[in-house]
Design a protein around this motif. Sequence first.
Motif, PDB file in Angstrom:
ATOM      1  N   GLU A 210      50.219  41.907   9.716  1.00 59.39           N
ATOM      2  CA  GLU A 210      49.505  41.596   9.932  1.00 59.39           C
ATOM      3  C   GLU A 210      49.198  42.344  11.566  1.00 59.39           C
ATOM      4  OE1 GLU A 210      46.669  38.580  11.479  1.00 59.39           O
ATOM      5  OE2 GLU A 210      47.042  37.402  10.005  1.00 59.39           O
ATOM      6  N   VAL A 211      48.533  44.260  11.663  1.00 56.36           N
ATOM      7  CA  VAL A 211      48.940  45.176  12.585  1.00 56.36           C
ATOM      8  C   VAL A 211      47.787  44.957  13.380  1.00 56.36           C
ATOM      9  CG1 VAL A 211      49.385  47.287  13.065  1.00 56.36           C
ATOM     10  CG2 VAL A 211      50.624  45.684  11.129  1.00 56.36           C
ATOM     11  N   PRO A 212      47.462  44.675  14.215  1.00 57.31           N
ATOM     12  CA  PRO A 212      46.082  44.717  15.370  1.00 57.31           C
ATOM     13  C   PRO A 212      45.609  46.395  15.209  1.00 57.31           C
ATOM     14  CG  PRO A 212      48.078  44.231  16.898  1.00 57.31           C
ATOM     15  CD  PRO A 212      48.849  44.509  15.229  1.00 57.31           C
ATOM     16  N   GLY A 213      44.942  46.831  15.729  1.00 46.36           N
ATOM     17  CA  GLY A 213      43.849  48.401  16.171  1.00 46.36           C
ATOM     18  C   GLY A 213      44.423  48.623  16.776  1.00 46.36           C
ATOM     19  N   ALA A 214      43.859  49.403  17.766  1.00 44.59           N
ATOM     20  CA  ALA A 214      44.061  50.012  19.276  1.00 44.59           C
ATOM     21  C   ALA A 214      43.745  48.832  20.020  1.00 44.59           C
ATOM     22  CB  ALA A 214      43.022  50.303  19.137  1.00 44.59           C
ATOM     23  N   VAL A 215      44.944  48.491  20.466  1.00 44.43           N
ATOM     24  CA  VAL A 215      45.779  47.752  22.185  1.00 44.43           C
ATOM     25  C   VAL A 215      45.429  48.567  23.396  1.00 44.43           C
ATOM     26  CG1 VAL A 215      46.820  45.329  22.575  1.00 44.43           C
ATOM     27  CG2 VAL A 215      46.993  46.409  20.532  1.00 44.43           C
ATOM     28  N   GLU A 216      44.517  47.101  24.074  1.00 44.10           N
ATOM     29  CA  GLU A 216      44.123  48.358  25.839  1.00 44.10           C
ATOM     30  C   GLU A 216      45.483  48.446  26.008  1.00 44.10           C
ATOM     31  OE1 GLU A 216      41.497  45.832  27.619  1.00 44.10           O
ATOM     32  OE2 GLU A 216      42.312  44.131  27.452  1.00 44.10           O
ATOM     33  N   ASN A 217      45.680  49.430  26.900  1.00 46.36           N
ATOM     34  CA  ASN A 217      46.595  49.246  28.123  1.00 46.36           C
ATOM     35  C   ASN A 217      46.393  47.845  29.278  1.00 46.36           C
ATOM     36  OD1 ASN A 217      48.287  51.324  26.953  1.00 46.36           O
ATOM     37  ND2 ASN A 217      47.129  52.884  27.224  1.00 46.36           N
ATOM     38  N   ARG A 218      47.696  47.565  29.708  1.00 42.05           N
ATOM     39  CA  ARG A 218      47.163  46.097  31.048  1.00 42.05           C
ATOM     40  C   ARG A 218      47.998  46.991  31.768  1.00 42.05           C
ATOM     41  NH1 ARG A 218      46.511  40.581  27.582  1.00 42.05           N
ATOM     42  NH2 ARG A 218      44.776  41.259  26.859  1.00 42.05           N
ATOM     43  N   VAL A 219      47.299  47.154  32.831  1.00 39.21           N
ATOM     44  CA  VAL A 219      48.294  48.038  33.383  1.00 39.21           C
ATOM     45  C   VAL A 219      49.168  46.655  35.173  1.00 39.21           C
ATOM     46  CG1 VAL A 219      48.749  49.519  35.890  1.00 39.21           C
ATOM     47  CG2 VAL A 219      47.770  50.103  33.660  1.00 39.21           C
ATOM     48  N   GLN A 220      50.115  45.929  34.825  1.00 39.25           N
ATOM     49  CA  GLN A 220      50.528  45.137  35.539  1.00 39.25           C
ATOM     50  C   GLN A 220      50.710  46.196  37.205  1.00 39.25           C
ATOM     51  OE1 GLN A 220      54.010  42.256  33.686  1.00 39.25           O
ATOM     52  NE2 GLN A 220      54.406  42.186  35.917  1.00 39.25           N
ATOM     53  N   THR A 221      50.193  44.910  38.228  1.00 40.21           N
ATOM     54  CA  THR A 221      50.536  45.454  39.566  1.00 40.21           C
ATOM     55  C   THR A 221      52.377  45.569  39.305  1.00 40.21           C
ATOM     56  OG1 THR A 221      48.754  44.542  40.399  1.00 40.21           O
ATOM     57  CG2 THR A 221      49.746  45.339  42.098  1.00 40.21           C
ATOM     58  N   LEU A 222      52.483  46.589  40.559  1.00 45.17           N
ATOM     59  CA  LEU A 222      53.857  46.498  41.122  1.00 45.17           C
ATOM     60  C   LEU A 222      54.225  45.300  42.507  1.00 45.17           C
ATOM     61  CD1 LEU A 222      54.871  50.150  41.562  1.00 45.17           C
ATOM     62  CD2 LEU A 222      55.618  48.835  40.082  1.00 45.17           C
ATOM     63  N   SER A 223      55.812  44.190  41.820  1.00 47.27           N
ATOM     64  CA  SER A 223      55.839  43.472  42.684  1.00 47.27           C
ATOM     65  C   SER A 223      56.430  43.921  44.575  1.00 47.27           C
ATOM     66  CB  SER A 223      56.607  42.807  42.315  1.00 47.27           C
ATOM     67  OG  SER A 223      58.207  43.510  42.028  1.00 47.27           O
ATOM     68  N   VAL A 224      56.709  43.255  45.324  1.00 52.66           N
ATOM     69  CA  VAL A 224      57.044  44.003  46.655  1.00 52.66           C
ATOM     70  C   VAL A 224      58.039  44.674  46.353  1.00 52.66           C
ATOM     71  CG1 VAL A 224      57.630  43.129  48.620  1.00 52.66           C
ATOM     72  CG2 VAL A 224      55.611  42.678  47.491  1.00 52.66           C
ATOM     73  N   PHE A 225      59.182  43.818  45.458  1.00 50.54           N
ATOM     74  CA  PHE A 225      60.607  44.188  45.286  1.00 50.54           C
ATOM     75  C   PHE A 225      60.614  45.171  44.480  1.00 50.54           C
ATOM     76  CE2 PHE A 225      64.885  43.688  43.075  1.00 50.54           C
ATOM     77  CZ  PHE A 225      65.416  44.495  44.757  1.00 50.54           C
ATOM     78  N   GLU A 226      59.231  46.260  43.512  1.00 48.07           N
ATOM     79  CA  GLU A 226      59.780  46.716  42.701  1.00 48.07           C
ATOM     80  C   GLU A 226      59.067  47.964  43.709  1.00 48.07           C
ATOM     81  OE1 GLU A 226      58.622  45.372  37.881  1.00 48.07           O
ATOM     82  OE2 GLU A 226      56.388  45.226  39.791  1.00 48.07           O
ATOM     83  N   ARG A 227      57.886  48.113  44.455  1.00 47.11           N
ATOM     84  CA  ARG A 227      57.652  48.527  45.647  1.00 47.11           C
ATOM     85  C   ARG A 227      59.042  49.961  46.215  1.00 47.11           C
ATOM     86  NH1 ARG A 227      51.989  49.229  45.690  1.00 47.11           N
ATOM     87  NH2 ARG A 227      50.849  47.875  45.092  1.00 47.11           N
ATOM     88  N   ILE A 228      59.245  48.943  46.981  1.00 52.46           N
ATOM     89  CA  ILE A 228      60.787  48.886  47.644  1.00 52.46           C
ATOM     90  C   ILE A 228      61.609  49.556  46.510  1.00 52.46           C
ATOM     91  CG2 ILE A 228      62.866  48.144  48.822  1.00 52.46           C
ATOM     92  CD1 ILE A 228      60.784  45.241  49.907  1.00 52.46           C
TER      93      ILE A 228
END
Length: 284
Positions: free
Chosen positions: A206-224
């Motif tokens: 089973e292969v899904p069709g187009a899958v929407e992008n989900r943008v995960q918010t950057l963590s504080v550490f990732e921002r640093i």
Amino acid sequence: MKPISPKAFKQVLHYFSFFNHALSAEEVRQYLSVPATQQEVTEGLKVLVQEGLIYCQNGWFALAPDALVLRAKYERLNLRRLKLAHSIGRFIAVFPFVRGVYLSGSLSKMGIQSKDDDLDFFILTRSGRVWTTKFFLIAFKKIFLLNSEKYFCINLLMDENQLSLAKRNRYTATEVASLITLRNDHGREKVLSMNDWVKNYFPNVEVPGAVENRVQTLSVFERILNATLGDAFERWCKARFTIHMRTHTNKEEGYFESETYSSAYYPHSVEQRLMKHLEEFENE
């Protein structure tokens, strides 16, 4: 509907005989090269067993009886190791820029394992941070795990927005189809969607069709990290890892990929031997 040919069944079992691995009827259907219902697969396998063309025991099917014994022998160990993989997957998921963690390799197919075998992980990363993510994962492995591959084998990392695989054959199709989600099932659906060519090999997957992008918010550490290291560090990591992979990859059997959006490192891959094993069957 036309009956499934014995060769189609035996092709699947021959592929996994390389690993001396038996399959369930559901697994046979997943890796079958022709469309079929589960009932058609189950009935077809029963006929082959009755004709003495394949072996069956406790719901497992194989070309050789030894594989049936091994599947049963290692089933409990595999379940314990699968539980361990989920725990490690949760741990990997907290590293900066990790967006998805998936189990690949032998355990994802419940193949023969020992308690000392490594666990193979496929990682999705924040877009533009494949190599920075790899740096932190490898640094942890070297410092705290004394560079052990036992529970921390990171073979493939890919940018969450560029998931189309360059290598397209039965081996890579099998790896994609057998991925087990440890963190973020949406990401696995996206991998399948971006690699719908897998259906050319396994039409029952089973292969899904187009899958929407989900943008995960950057963590504080990732921002640093973005503010202090940024793209320059990403390029530096890519350059250093590329040198290492090129130096340590077996030229005859190994494979590595060093792209802005992906890092693949298999210094001693079974792929070529496995494809030759399958080719011998096709030429029979």
